[in-house]
Design a protein around this motif. Structure first.
Motif, PDB file in Angstrom:
ATOM      1  N   ASP A   4       0.804  -1.218   0.000  1.00  0.00           N
ATOM      2  CA  ASP A   4       0.000   0.000   0.000  1.00  0.00           C
ATOM      3  C   ASP A   4       0.840   1.274   0.000  1.00  0.00           C
ATOM      4  OD1 ASP A   4       0.872  -0.660   2.545  1.00  0.00           O
ATOM      5  OD2 ASP A   4      -0.940   0.054   3.550  1.00  0.00           O
ATOM      6  N   THR A   5       1.957   1.284   0.718  1.00  0.00           N
ATOM      7  CA  THR A   5       2.769   2.510   0.822  1.00  0.00           C
ATOM      8  C   THR A   5       4.037   2.473  -0.026  1.00  0.00           C
ATOM      9  OG1 THR A   5       4.052   1.676   2.690  1.00  0.00           O
ATOM     10  CG2 THR A   5       1.991   2.870   3.191  1.00  0.00           C
ATOM     11  N   LYS A   6       4.386   1.311  -0.546  1.00  0.00           N
ATOM     12  CA  LYS A   6       5.624   1.110  -1.325  1.00  0.00           C
ATOM     13  C   LYS A   6       6.887   1.308  -0.472  1.00  0.00           C
ATOM     14  CE  LYS A   6       3.366   0.656  -5.275  1.00  0.00           C
ATOM     15  NZ  LYS A   6       2.626  -0.549  -5.345  1.00  0.00           N
ATOM     16  N   GLU A   7       6.718   1.318   0.857  1.00  0.00           N
ATOM     17  CA  GLU A   7       7.868   1.453   1.757  1.00  0.00           C
ATOM     18  C   GLU A   7       8.697   0.167   1.725  1.00  0.00           C
ATOM     19  OE1 GLU A   7       8.878   2.515   6.430  1.00  0.00           O
ATOM     20  OE2 GLU A   7       6.800   2.303   5.795  1.00  0.00           O
ATOM     21  N   ILE A   8      10.009   0.327   1.666  1.00  0.00           N
ATOM     22  CA  ILE A   8      10.915  -0.809   1.618  1.00  0.00           C
ATOM     23  C   ILE A   8      11.414  -1.105   3.032  1.00  0.00           C
ATOM     24  CG2 ILE A   8      13.127  -1.645   0.746  1.00  0.00           C
ATOM     25  CD1 ILE A   8      12.612   0.052  -1.762  1.00  0.00           C
ATOM     26  N   PHE A   9      11.485  -2.385   3.376  1.00  0.00           N
ATOM     27  CA  PHE A   9      11.938  -2.829   4.680  1.00  0.00           C
ATOM     28  C   PHE A   9      13.159  -3.721   4.521  1.00  0.00           C
ATOM     29  CE2 PHE A   9       7.363  -2.191   4.963  1.00  0.00           C
ATOM     30  CZ  PHE A   9       7.272  -1.363   6.070  1.00  0.00           C
ATOM     31  N   ALA A  10      13.885  -3.881   5.599  1.00  0.00           N
ATOM     32  CA  ALA A  10      14.985  -4.842   5.651  1.00  0.00           C
ATOM     33  C   ALA A  10      14.495  -6.051   6.452  1.00  0.00           C
ATOM     34  CB  ALA A  10      16.202  -4.224   6.327  1.00  0.00           C
ATOM     35  N   ALA A  11      15.021  -7.210   6.131  1.00  0.00           N
ATOM     36  CA  ALA A  11      14.657  -8.418   6.876  1.00  0.00           C
ATOM     37  C   ALA A  11      15.930  -9.081   7.392  1.00  0.00           C
ATOM     38  CB  ALA A  11      13.879  -9.379   5.990  1.00  0.00           C
TER      39      ALA A  11
END
Length: 179
Positions: A4-11
């Protein structure tokens, strides 16, 4: 990436198949510490975590600027003004941890991540050795990274607490200024 926000995360993926019981406790402590301090602007935010049969995944804020040690090597050293700003950021993050009675115990430039396109916007990213201090001088484990760890931990004095992080901050500031 959030749809929905196109925010990128790290895993961060932790293999639990052959995890020693003491490492399983450390993983639990890391997650608990991050849950308590993720509201601080100077600490990488833990968005979520989940367990699969063999792995635990931590979903973290993505920091695209790399780690502080690589930036120090690239720049050779920081100006006094920029070093002051890096130190201010770290002191705010560590103060927040200490207010929550959490000792990080492994502060070093490799565990400090920068925002993209910034030399000074730094966040504490690794809480693998973090521990809650239940009462003064209640920590006894010898841990951390040689060269950054406080003498009271290395000398294996009977006990220590959150103040051990202050030694590490001093070493980091020396490296930031001196290269």
């Amino acid at each position: 990436m959030a749809k929905d926000t196109k925010e990128i995360f790290a895993a961060k993926r932790i293999d639990r198949k052959n995890l020693h019981p003491s490492d399983a406790i450390a993983l639990h402590d890391e997650i608990a510490a991050l849950e308590q301090v993720s509201d601080c602007e100077q600490i990488v935010k833990l968005h979520n975590y989940f367990d699969e049969p063999d792995y635990t995944f931590l979903v973290l804020e993505c920091m695209k600027g790399g780690d502080l040690i690589d930036r120090i090597i690239e720049k050779h050293n920081y100006t006094e003004y920029d070093a002051k700003e890096v130190c201010r950021q770290l002191l705010l993050g560590v103060a927040h941890c200490h207010e929550k009675k959490i000792a990080n115990r492994n502060l070093k430039p490799e565990n400090l991540l920068l925002k993209a396109n910034s030399d000074t916007e730094v966040k504490i990213s690794d809480f693998g050795y973090a521990k809650t201090v239940t009462f003064p001088n209640s920590l006894r484990t010898q841990c951390g990274t040689e060269g950054y760890v406080a003498p009271e931990i290395l000398e294996h004095r009977p006990s220590y607490d959150v103040s051990c992080d202050m030694w590490s901050l001093g070493v980091i500031l020396y490296i930031v200024l001196g290269g």
